[in-house]
Design an enzyme around this catalytic site. Structure first.
Site, mmCIF file in Angstrom:
data_model
loop_
_atom_site.group_PDB
_atom_site.id
_atom_site.type_symbol
_atom_site.label_atom_id
_atom_site.label_comp_id
_atom_site.label_asym_id
_atom_site.label_seq_id
_atom_site.Cartn_x
_atom_site.Cartn_y
_atom_site.Cartn_z
ATOM 1 N N GLU A 36 0.737 -1.268 0.044
ATOM 2 C CA GLU A 36 0.102 0.056 0.018
ATOM 3 C C GLU A 36 0.877 1.274 0.141
ATOM 4 O O GLU A 36 1.915 1.412 0.539
ATOM 5 C CB GLU A 36 -0.853 0.070 0.991
ATOM 6 C CG GLU A 36 -2.052 -1.054 1.160
ATOM 7 C CD GLU A 36 -2.992 -0.847 2.037
ATOM 8 O OE1 GLU A 36 -3.038 -0.014 3.087
ATOM 9 O OE2 GLU A 36 -4.018 -1.741 2.169
ATOM 10 N N ARG A 92 -9.073 6.883 -23.189
ATOM 11 C CA ARG A 92 -9.522 6.571 -24.539
ATOM 12 C C ARG A 92 -10.878 5.730 -24.351
ATOM 13 O O ARG A 92 -11.706 5.355 -25.388
ATOM 14 C CB ARG A 92 -8.288 5.444 -25.243
ATOM 15 C CG ARG A 92 -7.191 6.544 -25.867
ATOM 16 C CD ARG A 92 -6.012 5.870 -26.438
ATOM 17 N NE ARG A 92 -5.432 5.335 -25.431
ATOM 18 C CZ ARG A 92 -4.251 4.596 -25.259
ATOM 19 N NH1 ARG A 92 -3.692 4.424 -26.655
ATOM 20 N NH2 ARG A 92 -3.598 4.337 -24.411
ATOM 21 N N GLN A 93 -11.021 5.206 -23.354
ATOM 22 C CA GLN A 93 -12.110 4.461 -22.836
ATOM 23 C C GLN A 93 -13.237 5.380 -22.463
ATOM 24 O O GLN A 93 -13.684 5.547 -21.511
ATOM 25 C CB GLN A 93 -11.853 3.216 -21.894
ATOM 26 C CG GLN A 93 -13.077 2.369 -21.313
ATOM 27 C CD GLN A 93 -13.434 1.460 -22.489
ATOM 28 O OE1 GLN A 93 -12.569 0.871 -23.363
ATOM 29 N NE2 GLN A 93 -14.550 0.831 -22.318
ATOM 30 N N LYS A 189 -7.510 4.983 -43.704
ATOM 31 C CA LYS A 189 -7.218 3.468 -43.772
ATOM 32 C C LYS A 189 -8.114 2.953 -44.730
ATOM 33 O O LYS A 189 -9.512 3.225 -44.612
ATOM 34 C CB LYS A 189 -7.300 3.326 -42.321
ATOM 35 C CG LYS A 189 -6.031 3.359 -41.781
ATOM 36 C CD LYS A 189 -6.072 2.789 -40.183
ATOM 37 C CE LYS A 189 -5.159 3.661 -39.376
ATOM 38 N NZ LYS A 189 -5.414 3.754 -37.941
HETATM 39 C C1 R5P Z 1 -6.056 6.406 -31.190
HETATM 40 O O1 R5P Z 1 -7.204 6.727 -31.038
HETATM 41 C C2 R5P Z 1 -4.981 7.387 -30.660
HETATM 42 O O2 R5P Z 1 -5.150 8.694 -31.188
HETATM 43 C C3 R5P Z 1 -3.541 7.228 -31.230
HETATM 44 O O3 R5P Z 1 -3.625 7.070 -32.394
HETATM 45 C C4 R5P Z 1 -3.195 5.591 -30.715
HETATM 46 O O4 R5P Z 1 -3.607 5.408 -29.409
HETATM 47 C C5 R5P Z 1 -1.843 5.556 -30.888
HETATM 48 O O5 R5P Z 1 -1.552 4.032 -30.311
HETATM 49 P P1 R5P Z 1 -0.216 3.401 -31.064
HETATM 50 O O6 R5P Z 1 0.981 4.155 -30.970
HETATM 51 O O7 R5P Z 1 -0.309 1.955 -30.320
HETATM 52 O O8 R5P Z 1 -0.971 2.957 -32.619
#
Ligand code: R5P
Length: 293
Positions: A36, A92-93, A189
């Site tokens: 802890e 990001r989540q 992409k």
């Molecule tokens: C994605 O939504 C983020 O903006 C970054 O592009 C991503 O997290 C980059 O991750 P990595 O370097 O693993 O491709």
């Protein structure tokens, strides 16, 4: 005002304190035999305290140091505590991507507020709307366009194009491009429905013979930048540089980027790393002054 550095954000905290002309205190930290954490403010404080704690890996430890630090500051006499979180983990989540998953950013933001922060300043959070959605306290999100632009100008490139690696990151490329007087675009992409192969191309911009700078928020594995760099070089770019806000750099990320043909990579100092050579201290100090606390 006093600036307090959590143990793994001392560098940026010191740069912010210097720009504000304020005293810097280092948060003491120890770990009990059972694992802890405990932290301690080394002296009594008065007035507003600014605590700087970036939530880079291991995120859970960094978050707890920040939360305990905020609570300790209130107990040590601070009238209010501003949380400066240069890298906000779990951002990001920001939604339930699959049924049964949490909205992780909501929990991180609400825990900072619940610990006693009166305001939050962060840098290039993945989805700025998360802050409005989950925080009741004042908040500022800094996007380091100016700092990136200084880096790009320093590269001394002649025929410049700024690329975002995906559509969601276009605002960052646009902000930087406008400051350096360059054209900008994003990489689109495409997946071959038969072979499954992913290819990428700048949406509209012609990059042949040009120096390309790719700007993103995070480099984690480096896969996103590597794909964008490969695509720019295949489209005839003369050279490719990469800049990001948060250099998380999972093992092998830099190798992956350089192997894809990137000439140089740079990041801000929200996360310490070998490429964190662009400082956001000035922009953080300005944001703190604007909060007027
Ligand atoms: C994605 O939504 C983020 O903006 C970054 O592009 C991503 O997290 C980059 O991750 P990595 O370097 O693993 O491709």
């Amino acid at each position: 005002m006093v600036v307090v550095a959590t143990p793994f954000s001392c560098g940026l905290a010191a740069r912010v304190a210097r720009r504000l002309g304020e005293e810097l205190l280092l948060l003491e930290r120890r770990v009990f035999p059972d694992g802890e954490l405990c932290v301690r403010i080394p002296s009594r404080v008065s007035g507003t305290a600014v605590i700087v704690g970036s939530l880079y890996p291991p995120q859970e430890r960094r978050l707890l140091e920040l939360l305990l630090g905020i609570e300790a500051l209130r107990g040590a006499g601070a009238s209010e505590v501003v949380a400066v979180v240069p890298y906000l983990a779990y951002a990001r989540q920001d939604k339930r991507f699959r049924e049964g998953e949490p909205v992780s950013v909501k929990i991180v933001l609400k825990s900072i507020e619940a610990a006693g922060a009166c305001a939050l300043v962060t840098v290039d959070v993945h989805n700025p709307k998360s802050l409005d959605e989950w925080l009741a306290i004042p908040h500022v999100n800094i996007v380091p366009y100016k700092a990136f632009a200084e880096y790009v100008k320093g590269l001394g490139l002649s025929s410049l194009a700024v690329l975002a690696p995906d559509k969601g990151a276009l605002h960052r490329a646009e902000g930087v491009a406008r400051l350096v007087g360059a054209e900008f675009d994003y990489v689109e992409k495409r997946r071959d429905r038969v072979t499954g192969e992913v290819t990428a191309l700048p949406k509209e911009l012609e990059v042949e013979g040009r120096d390309v700078v790719i700007v993103d928020d995070i480099i984690s594995t480096g896969g996103t930048i590597a794909l964008a760099a490969k695509c720019a070089l295949e489209a005839g770019a003369k050279s490719v540089y990469a800049a990001c806000t948060h250099a998380l750099l999972v093992e092998g990320a830099l190798d992956r980027i350089y192997a894809a043909g990137v000439s140089d990579a740079a990041a801000t100092d929200t996360v310490p790393s070998p490429i964190s050579k662009i400082s956001v201290a000035e922009e953080l100090a300005e944001a703190l002054l604007k909060l007027g606390l």
